[in-house]
Design an enzyme around this catalytic site. Structure first.
Site, PDB file in Angstrom:
ATOM      1  N   LYS A 101      30.867  37.518 -47.301  1.00 45.09           N
ATOM      2  CA  LYS A 101      30.026  36.438 -46.939  1.00 45.09           C
ATOM      3  C   LYS A 101      30.389  36.072 -45.439  1.00 45.09           C
ATOM      4  O   LYS A 101      31.616  36.828 -45.052  1.00 45.09           O
ATOM      5  CB  LYS A 101      30.414  35.144 -47.587  1.00 45.09           C
ATOM      6  N   GLY A 213      17.694  17.764 -57.473  1.00 41.39           N
ATOM      7  CA  GLY A 213      17.482  18.626 -56.191  1.00 41.39           C
ATOM      8  C   GLY A 213      16.209  19.270 -56.224  1.00 41.39           C
ATOM      9  O   GLY A 213      15.707  19.769 -57.448  1.00 41.39           O
ATOM     10  N   GLY A 215      14.955  21.185 -53.607  1.00 37.20           N
ATOM     11  CA  GLY A 215      14.751  21.997 -52.240  1.00 37.20           C
ATOM     12  C   GLY A 215      14.217  23.397 -52.604  1.00 37.20           C
ATOM     13  O   GLY A 215      13.463  23.654 -53.604  1.00 37.20           O
ATOM     14  N   ASN A 216      14.630  24.586 -52.253  1.00 33.47           N
ATOM     15  CA  ASN A 216      14.101  25.865 -52.146  1.00 33.47           C
ATOM     16  C   ASN A 216      14.570  26.259 -53.719  1.00 33.47           C
ATOM     17  O   ASN A 216      13.418  26.655 -54.362  1.00 33.47           O
ATOM     18  CB  ASN A 216      14.998  26.981 -51.220  1.00 33.47           C
ATOM     19  N   GLY A 218      15.235  24.225 -56.470  1.00 31.39           N
ATOM     20  CA  GLY A 218      14.774  23.320 -57.336  1.00 31.39           C
ATOM     21  C   GLY A 218      13.376  23.205 -57.580  1.00 31.39           C
ATOM     22  O   GLY A 218      12.843  23.279 -58.721  1.00 31.39           O
TER      23      GLY A 218
HETATM   24  P1  NAD Z   1      17.828  22.948 -50.056  1.00 34.86           P
HETATM   25  O1  NAD Z   1      18.515  22.392 -48.776  1.00 34.86           O
HETATM   26  O2  NAD Z   1      16.557  23.588 -49.851  1.00 34.86           O
HETATM   27  O3  NAD Z   1      17.626  21.743 -51.145  1.00 34.86           O
HETATM   28  C1  NAD Z   1      18.534  21.052 -51.570  1.00 34.86           C
HETATM   29  C2  NAD Z   1      18.088  19.903 -52.417  1.00 34.86           C
HETATM   30  O4  NAD Z   1      19.149  19.061 -52.642  1.00 34.86           O
HETATM   31  C3  NAD Z   1      17.167  18.799 -51.645  1.00 34.86           C
HETATM   32  O5  NAD Z   1      16.114  18.515 -52.564  1.00 34.86           O
HETATM   33  C4  NAD Z   1      17.935  17.708 -51.245  1.00 34.86           C
HETATM   34  O6  NAD Z   1      17.121  16.534 -51.321  1.00 34.86           O
HETATM   35  C5  NAD Z   1      18.886  17.574 -52.416  1.00 34.86           C
HETATM   36  N1  NAD Z   1      19.940  17.017 -52.202  1.00 34.86           N
HETATM   37  C6  NAD Z   1      20.819  16.814 -51.048  1.00 34.86           C
HETATM   38  N2  NAD Z   1      21.965  16.044 -51.131  1.00 34.86           N
HETATM   39  C7  NAD Z   1      21.771  15.536 -52.156  1.00 34.86           C
HETATM   40  C8  NAD Z   1      22.350  14.525 -52.922  1.00 34.86           C
HETATM   41  N3  NAD Z   1      23.652  14.118 -52.501  1.00 34.86           N
HETATM   42  N4  NAD Z   1      22.337  14.254 -54.080  1.00 34.86           N
HETATM   43  C9  NAD Z   1      21.172  14.806 -54.738  1.00 34.86           C
HETATM   44  N5  NAD Z   1      20.239  15.520 -54.096  1.00 34.86           N
HETATM   45  C10 NAD Z   1      20.686  16.167 -52.990  1.00 34.86           C
HETATM   46  O7  NAD Z   1      18.948  23.970 -50.761  1.00 34.86           O
HETATM   47  P2  NAD Z   1      18.525  25.066 -51.804  1.00 34.86           P
HETATM   48  O8  NAD Z   1      18.439  26.378 -51.124  1.00 34.86           O
HETATM   49  O9  NAD Z   1      17.667  24.712 -52.790  1.00 34.86           O
HETATM   50  O10 NAD Z   1      20.017  25.217 -52.507  1.00 34.86           O
HETATM   51  C11 NAD Z   1      20.577  24.174 -53.489  1.00 34.86           C
HETATM   52  C12 NAD Z   1      21.896  24.671 -54.314  1.00 34.86           C
HETATM   53  O11 NAD Z   1      21.671  25.914 -54.784  1.00 34.86           O
HETATM   54  C13 NAD Z   1      22.975  24.741 -53.037  1.00 34.86           C
HETATM   55  O12 NAD Z   1      24.057  24.518 -53.735  1.00 34.86           O
HETATM   56  C14 NAD Z   1      23.038  26.229 -52.771  1.00 34.86           C
HETATM   57  O13 NAD Z   1      24.178  26.668 -52.508  1.00 34.86           O
HETATM   58  C15 NAD Z   1      22.836  26.768 -54.078  1.00 34.86           C
HETATM   59  N6  NAD Z   1      22.243  28.348 -54.003  1.00 34.86           N
HETATM   60  C16 NAD Z   1      21.123  28.635 -53.282  1.00 34.86           C
HETATM   61  C17 NAD Z   1      20.629  29.641 -53.144  1.00 34.86           C
HETATM   62  C18 NAD Z   1      19.181  29.977 -52.453  1.00 34.86           C
HETATM   63  O14 NAD Z   1      18.733  31.125 -52.745  1.00 34.86           O
HETATM   64  N7  NAD Z   1      18.515  29.112 -51.905  1.00 34.86           N
HETATM   65  C19 NAD Z   1      21.124  30.830 -53.919  1.00 34.86           C
HETATM   66  C20 NAD Z   1      22.251  30.360 -54.583  1.00 34.86           C
HETATM   67  C21 NAD Z   1      22.683  29.130 -54.726  1.00 34.86           C
END
Ligand code: NAD
Length: 419
Positions: A101, A213, A215-216, A218
Site C-alpha cells: 500500500k 453507503g 458511493g462507488n 454501495g
Molecule cells: P465513496 O467515497 O465512493 O463512498 C462512500 C459512501 O459512504 C458515500 O455514499 C457516502 O455518502 C457514505 N458515507 C460517508 N461518510 C459516511 C458516514 N459518516 N455515515 C454513513 N455514510 C457515510 O467510497 P467507496 O469507494 O464506495 O468505499 C466505501 C468503503 O469501501 C470504504 O471503507 C473503502 O475503504 C472500502 N473499499 C472500497 C473499495 C473500492 O474499490 N472502492 C475496495 C475495498 C474497500
C-alpha cells in the site's frame, strides 16, 4: 484498528496452524517500508517537499499489490495496516499477488492539476526502483484516480525506457484498463452474498438487505444485488436515505435523490406500490438498526462499535467497508449469533478486478466484459465457500477462518522460497 490488532490476529491464526514462530514473524512483519521525501515544483516556482510511503508487506505469493492514496492525514501506521490487509485479501481469494500500500501526505484539493501531475511524477521517481510489472503494482485508492494512474505509468515508462502497462492498475479503458474494474468491489460483494444466501432457508427474493453507503462500492453492490433478485429494503448515504419493508426500487428512488443534488426527498419508489410516501426516512446511523436478514456497511470504518452493537437486528453483516465492525463490537455480536463476513473476503473483488487487468496487460490472455464478470463472481463465490467451510471445520468465525486460509497460503509460499 491498530497494527498490533492485525499482528495479534496473524499470530493467533499462525499458532492454530502450528506454524513455527519465525514463519509467523515473517508474515506479520512488513518486508520493506519506504518513506520518501520528494520535491515538487509548485506553480509559484517554489519547491516544496512532500512525504510519501510505500509499504511492501509480503510478496511470497506474487508481486506486492495495493493502492496509493493522497490524503493529508496519511501516515505510516495506516499504510502498514492497509498493506497487511492486502496480503491477506489476495491470499483469501487465492490470486498470485502479495500485499502493499502507498500514500502521499497531500490534500489534492489544495493543489492545482499541474502540481498534482508533478507530484505524481516526483513520487514515481522516488520509488521507481522498487515497483514494476513483476515487482509491485500500485492502483487507485482514496483521492487517486485513472488520470493519476496514467501519469504514474507514463513517468515509470519514461524512467525505465520500456512499455509497462501492467505497472499500475485502475487505468482508463483507453490506457489499458478493463470495464469490470469500476464495479469489481461491488460485484464481488454481491457474489459473496449470493453464496451466503444458501444459509437462509428462503429464496433470494425474500432475503432482506440494508445498505449503508452509496458511493462507488454501495451503488454497484445495490445494482448487482437488485439484478440478482434480493429484496433491498433500505439504503442510506451520509445524508440519510429510505426504508420500505416491501422493498425499494432503488434505481428510481436514488435517481430522484440524486436529481435533488443529494437531498433526501419525501417519496421513494417501492417495488410493489410504486411511488410511495409510506417509506421511512432513515439516517446514516439509524439505517444500521433496521430489521433485516443482511446488513451491509459499505461506507466508512468503525460504524458498529461497542456503543451500538446491541442495537443491530440483522442476522448477517457483510463488511464491504474496511473495518466497519470493531473488535469489541464483534464480541457482542458473536453472543447475539450474528454472522460477520469479514472485509478481507467481502471487499476483495476490487483487487480481483485489478488482477484481471494486470493479466490482460502482461499476457496475451483477454476476456470479454461478460467473461470477466462471470469469472469474478465464480472466484468470489468459491472463496466464500472455502471460508465458510473452514469456519465450520474449525468451529471458528468467518473472520478467523479467512485469516487461517490466508495465513496458511502465505506460509506455504514462504516455505517454498529459498533463503
Ligand atoms: P465513496 O467515497 O465512493 O463512498 C462512500 C459512501 O459512504 C458515500 O455514499 C457516502 O455518502 C457514505 N458515507 C460517508 N461518510 C459516511 C458516514 N459518516 N455515515 C454513513 N455514510 C457515510 O467510497 P467507496 O469507494 O464506495 O468505499 C466505501 C468503503 O469501501 C470504504 O471503507 C473503502 O475503504 C472500502 N473499499 C472500497 C473499495 C473500492 O474499490 N472502492 C475496495 C475495498 C474497500
Amino acid at each position: 484498528m491498530s497494527y498490533e490488532e492485525i499482528e495479534g490476529q496473524i499470530k493467533s491464526a499462525g499458532e492454530k496452524l502450528k506454524l513455527d514462530s519465525s514463519t509467523i514473524e515473517q508474515i506479520y512483519s512488513p518486508q520493506r517500508i519506504i518513506e520518501a521525501n520528494f520535491p515538487v515544483k509548485m506553480d509559484n516556482g517554489k519547491v516544496k517537499i512532500f512525504k510519501g510511503y510505500r509499504v511492501q508487506h509480503n510478496n511470497a505469493r506474487g508481486p506486492f499489490k495495493g493502492g496509493i492514496r493522497y490524503h493529508e492525514d496519511t501516515n505510516i501506521e495506516e499504510v502498514k495496516i492497509l498493506a497487511a490487509l492486502m496480503s491477506l485479501k489476495t491470499a483469501v481469494i487465492d490470486i498470485p499477488f502479495g500485499g502493499g500500500k502507498g500514500g502521499v501526505r497531500v490534500n489534492p484539493k489544495e493543489i492545482s492539476q499541474d502540481e498534482l501531475k508533478r507530484l505524481t511524477e516526483s513520487f514515481v521517481k522516488s520509488i521507481s526502483d522498487f515497483i514494476g510489472e513483476k515487482k509491485d503494482i500500485p492502483a487507485p485508492d482514496v483521492n487517486t484516480n485513472a488520470q493519476i494512474m496514467k501519469w504514474f505509468r507514463e513517468e515509470y515508462e519514461k524512467i525505465t525506457h520500456q512499455k509497462a502497462p501492467g505497472v499500475i492498475t485502475g487505468k482508463k479503458l483507453s490506457d489499458g484498463g478493463i470495464k469490470v474494474r469500476d464495479e469489481a468491489t461491488g460485484l464481488g460483494g454481491a457474489a459473496v452474498i449470493l453464496e451466503i444466501a444458501k444459509q437462509f432457508s428462503k429464496p433470494v427474493k425474500d432475503i432482506t438487505i440494508v445498505i449503508q453507503g452509496f458511493g462507488n462500492v454501495g451503488h454497484h453492490l445495490a445494482h448487482h444485488l437488485a439484478q440478482m433478485g434480493f429484496l433491498i429494503i433500505a439504503i442510506a448515504d451520509v445524508d440519510g436515505g429510505f426504508m420500505h419493508e416491501d422493498g425499494l426500487d432503488y434505481y428510481k428512488t436514488f435517481k430522484k435523490v440524486y436529481h435533488k443534488k443529494g437531498k433526501i426527498c419525501d417519496t421513494c419508489y417501492c417495488l410493489i406500490h410504486g411511488e410511495s410516501t409510506d417509506c421511512k426516512i432513515v439516517t446514516a446511523e439509524s439505517v444500521l438498526y433496521q430489521q433485516a436478514d443482511i446488513l451491509i456497511p459499505a461506507a466508512i470504518g468503525e460504524q458498529i462499535t461497542i456503543k451500538n452493537a446491541d442495537k443491530i437486528k440483522a442476522k448477517v453483516i457483510v463488511e464491504m467497508a474496511n473495518h466497519p465492525v470493531t473488535h469489541d463490537a464483534e464480541k457482542i455480536l458473536k453472543k447475539k449469533n450474528v454472522l460477520i463476513i469479514p472485509d478481507i473476503l467481502a471487499n476483495s473483488g476490487g483487487v480481483l478486478g485489478s488482477y484481471f487487468e494486470w493479466i490482460e496487460n502482461t499476457t496475451d490472455k483477454k476476456m470479454t466484459y461478460k467473461q470477466s464478470q462471470e469469472k469474478l463472481i465464480e472466484k468470489m463465490r468459491r472463496a466464500t465457500h472455502e471460508v465458510l467451510k473452514t469456519a465450520e471445520k474449525f468451529s471458528v468465525t468467518p473472520r478467523e477462518s479467512a485469516y487461517l486460509l490466508a495465513i496458511s497460503r502465505i506460509a506455504k509460499a514462504i516455505k517454498s522460497q529459498k533463503i
